[in-house]
Design an enzyme around this catalytic site. Structure first.
Site, PDB file in Angstrom:
ATOM      1  N   MET A   1       0.321  -1.009   0.494  1.00 59.43           N
ATOM      2  CA  MET A   1       0.195  -0.108   0.394  1.00 59.43           C
ATOM      3  C   MET A   1       0.902   1.075  -0.159  1.00 59.43           C
ATOM      4  SD  MET A   1      -3.043  -1.146   2.069  1.00 59.43           S
ATOM      5  CE  MET A   1      -2.911  -0.367   3.702  1.00 59.43           C
TER       6      MET A   1
ATOM      7  N   ALA B   1       3.852   4.102   0.453  1.00 57.16           N
ATOM      8  CA  ALA B   1       5.347   4.542   1.845  1.00 57.16           C
ATOM      9  C   ALA B   1       5.818   3.584   2.114  1.00 57.16           C
ATOM     10  CB  ALA B   1       3.953   4.999   3.653  1.00 57.16           C
TER      11      ALA B   1
ATOM     12  N   HIS C   1       9.046  -3.375   3.416  1.00 56.98           N
ATOM     13  CA  HIS C   1       8.878  -3.628   2.232  1.00 56.98           C
ATOM     14  C   HIS C   1       9.738  -3.833   1.400  1.00 56.98           C
ATOM     15  CE1 HIS C   1       5.298  -0.813   3.283  1.00 56.98           C
ATOM     16  NE2 HIS C   1       5.208  -2.142   3.126  1.00 56.98           N
TER      17      HIS C   1
ATOM     18  N   GLY D   1       5.022 -10.502   4.423  1.00 54.44           N
ATOM     19  CA  GLY D   1       5.308  -9.960   4.873  1.00 54.44           C
ATOM     20  C   GLY D   1       5.033 -11.013   6.269  1.00 54.44           C
ATOM     21  N   GLU D   2       5.895 -11.818   7.682  1.00 53.80           N
ATOM     22  CA  GLU D   2       4.910 -11.971   8.585  1.00 53.80           C
ATOM     23  C   GLU D   2       4.192 -10.551   9.860  1.00 53.80           C
ATOM     24  OE1 GLU D   2       8.206 -15.269  10.145  1.00 53.80           O
ATOM     25  OE2 GLU D   2       7.665 -16.378   8.838  1.00 53.80           O
TER      26      GLU D   2
ATOM     27  N   ASP E   1       2.356  -9.274   9.215  1.00 47.77           N
ATOM     28  CA  ASP E   1       0.832  -9.282   8.823  1.00 47.77           C
ATOM     29  C   ASP E   1       0.738 -10.712   9.016  1.00 47.77           C
ATOM     30  OD1 ASP E   1       0.028  -6.573   8.550  1.00 47.77           O
ATOM     31  OD2 ASP E   1       1.836  -6.467   7.300  1.00 47.77           O
TER      32      ASP E   1
ATOM     33  N   GLN F   1      -2.499 -12.493   8.033  1.00 52.51           N
ATOM     34  CA  GLN F   1      -2.988 -12.380   7.226  1.00 52.51           C
ATOM     35  C   GLN F   1      -1.796 -13.088   5.754  1.00 52.51           C
ATOM     36  OE1 GLN F   1      -2.688  -7.233   4.543  1.00 52.51           O
ATOM     37  NE2 GLN F   1      -1.183  -8.915   4.297  1.00 52.51           N
TER      38      GLN F   1
HETATM   39  P1  AMP Z   1       1.605  -3.111   3.337  1.00 52.81           P
HETATM   40  O1  AMP Z   1       1.943  -1.717   2.654  1.00 52.81           O
HETATM   41  O2  AMP Z   1       1.777  -2.080   5.115  1.00 52.81           O
HETATM   42  O3  AMP Z   1       0.181  -3.776   3.013  1.00 52.81           O
HETATM   43  O4  AMP Z   1       2.690  -4.111   3.400  1.00 52.81           O
HETATM   44  C1  AMP Z   1       2.533  -3.916   1.975  1.00 52.81           C
HETATM   45  C2  AMP Z   1       3.774  -5.963   2.351  1.00 52.81           C
HETATM   46  O5  AMP Z   1       4.482  -5.786   3.420  1.00 52.81           O
HETATM   47  C3  AMP Z   1       2.995  -7.047   3.558  1.00 52.81           C
HETATM   48  O6  AMP Z   1       2.602  -7.953   3.425  1.00 52.81           O
HETATM   49  C4  AMP Z   1       3.361  -6.362   4.589  1.00 52.81           C
HETATM   50  O7  AMP Z   1       3.046  -7.747   5.478  1.00 52.81           O
HETATM   51  C5  AMP Z   1       4.787  -5.764   4.657  1.00 52.81           C
HETATM   52  N1  AMP Z   1       5.069  -5.184   5.507  1.00 52.81           N
HETATM   53  C6  AMP Z   1       5.006  -4.466   5.818  1.00 52.81           C
HETATM   54  N2  AMP Z   1       5.550  -3.783   6.900  1.00 52.81           N
HETATM   55  C7  AMP Z   1       6.378  -5.224   6.994  1.00 52.81           C
HETATM   56  C8  AMP Z   1       8.055  -5.703   8.310  1.00 52.81           C
HETATM   57  N3  AMP Z   1       7.824  -4.457   9.314  1.00 52.81           N
HETATM   58  N4  AMP Z   1       8.703  -6.312   7.811  1.00 52.81           N
HETATM   59  C9  AMP Z   1       8.506  -7.648   6.658  1.00 52.81           C
HETATM   60  N5  AMP Z   1       6.988  -7.181   6.730  1.00 52.81           N
HETATM   61  C10 AMP Z   1       6.183  -6.238   6.577  1.00 52.81           C
END
Ligand code: AMP
Length: 294
Positions: A42, A44, A49, A161-162, A164, A167
């Site tokens: 998403m 940012a 990521h 990512g773990e 979430d 998810q």
């Molecule tokens: P998001 O942009 O928050 O939807 O995250 C996109 C992907 O990045 C998802 O698979 C998240 O689980 C992963 N992600 C977000 N933060 C982290 C983190 N700190 N460590 C590992 N993966 C992450």
């Protein structure tokens, strides 16, 4: 905004905003026999990521990163409107990771939801605990967007990512239910040097809120250390009491759950693979974290 970027497309990377265009670019890569690694985000973007992207780069010839703040997975309108968005900065970060054959897919809401998506998914209870219990409809929205993206891109592998964790388990189930021909790869949670799990929402924390937020990983690791010698009920009480005593923090849940079934445990005998899961409000910013307890 995505359209503006696509019109002014920056030369070295493929930035596309339409389904038609990404599919046409991908056809070229697939015809070369290239394996496609897909990282949905998403935006940012942070090191969490980027760790998924690094992993995708190692295992595939072509990488697609999507940037899309999906409205259907937000149960809270304000969280959706306040969600950090900075696509120019994201593109600058991706420039040092992606190669000319890689792609950024940044569609608009209209592009992804030209027609309303009324599909309802069921995950046999995986979606009824923790995040699913406290964010009604969240995983249904995640399933809608992830199934759309996987169908459009048809990657060889997709990376989650773990951070979430729930998810990740639900997406593995989604792919199984829909028989999608993609390998789902889980990647480790990345933390800041001070222990805080990296999250796009961290950008919204003030200095004092960030200091308070550090208690989240601290308490999770403390709970993990207590696990061998303390009952689950006592650990939960401890975490609850501690959070209550810290200014800015409000506990939404703390659970110790089996990491495959995701069912919160009452008794340690019920799972050889327990994991601690926590959701905390730091004032009005909601943070989640999890740690393996075995
Ligand atoms: P998001 O942009 O928050 O939807 O995250 C996109 C992907 O990045 C998802 O698979 C998240 O689980 C992963 N992600 C977000 N933060 C982290 C983190 N700190 N460590 C590992 N993966 C992450």
């Amino acid at each position: 905004m995505p359209e503006r970027l696509c019109k002014n497309a920056i030369s070295i990377m493929n930035i596309t905003c339409t389904i038609r265009e990404i599919q046409s670019l991908l056809r070229r890569e697939k015809n070369k026999g290239n394996k496609i690694g897909f990282v949905p985000t998403m935006g940012a973007l942070h090191e969490g990521h980027l760790s998924l992207i690094k992993c995708a780069k190692q295992e595939n010839e072509t990488v697609v990163v999507s940037i899309f703040v999906n409205p259907t997975q937000f149960n809270d309108r304000e969280d959706y409107t306040q969600y950090p968005r900075n696509i120019d900065q994201d593109i600058r970060k991706l420039e040092s990771y992606l190669s000319p054959e890689d792609m950024i897919f940044a569609p608009s809401v209209n592009e992804m939801y030209a027609e309303p998506d009324n599909r309802v998914f069921h995950f046999g209870g995986l979606d009824e605990v923790m995040e699913g219990l406290h964010r009604k409809g969240h995983f249904n929205g995640v399933a809608q967007i992830v199934s759309k993206l996987l169908t459009i891109i048809e990657p060889t592998r997709s990376y989650f990512g773990e951070k979430d964790y729930q998810q990740l388990v639900i997406i593995k189930d989604l792919v199984r239910q829909l028989d999608l021909p993609v390998e789902i790869r889980g990647c480790p949670l990345i933390r800041d040097a001070d222990g805080l799990a990296l999250s796009s929402r961290n950008k919204r924390l003030s200095n004092s809120e960030r200091e308070a937020a550090l208690w989240v990983p601290h308490l999770l690791f403390r709970a993990r250390d207590m696990y061998a010698t303390t009952t689950i009920a006592e650990i939960k009480q401890y975490v609850n009491d501690q959070v209550q005593s810290i200014p800015h923090l409000k506990l939404e849940y703390f659970e110790i759950a089996d990491e495959t079934q995701l069912s919160p445990l009452q008794d340690k005998q019920d799972s050889p693979y327990p994991r601690g899961f926590i959701a905390v409000y730091v004032d009005n910013i909601r943070l989640i974290d999890n740690v393996k307890f075995y």
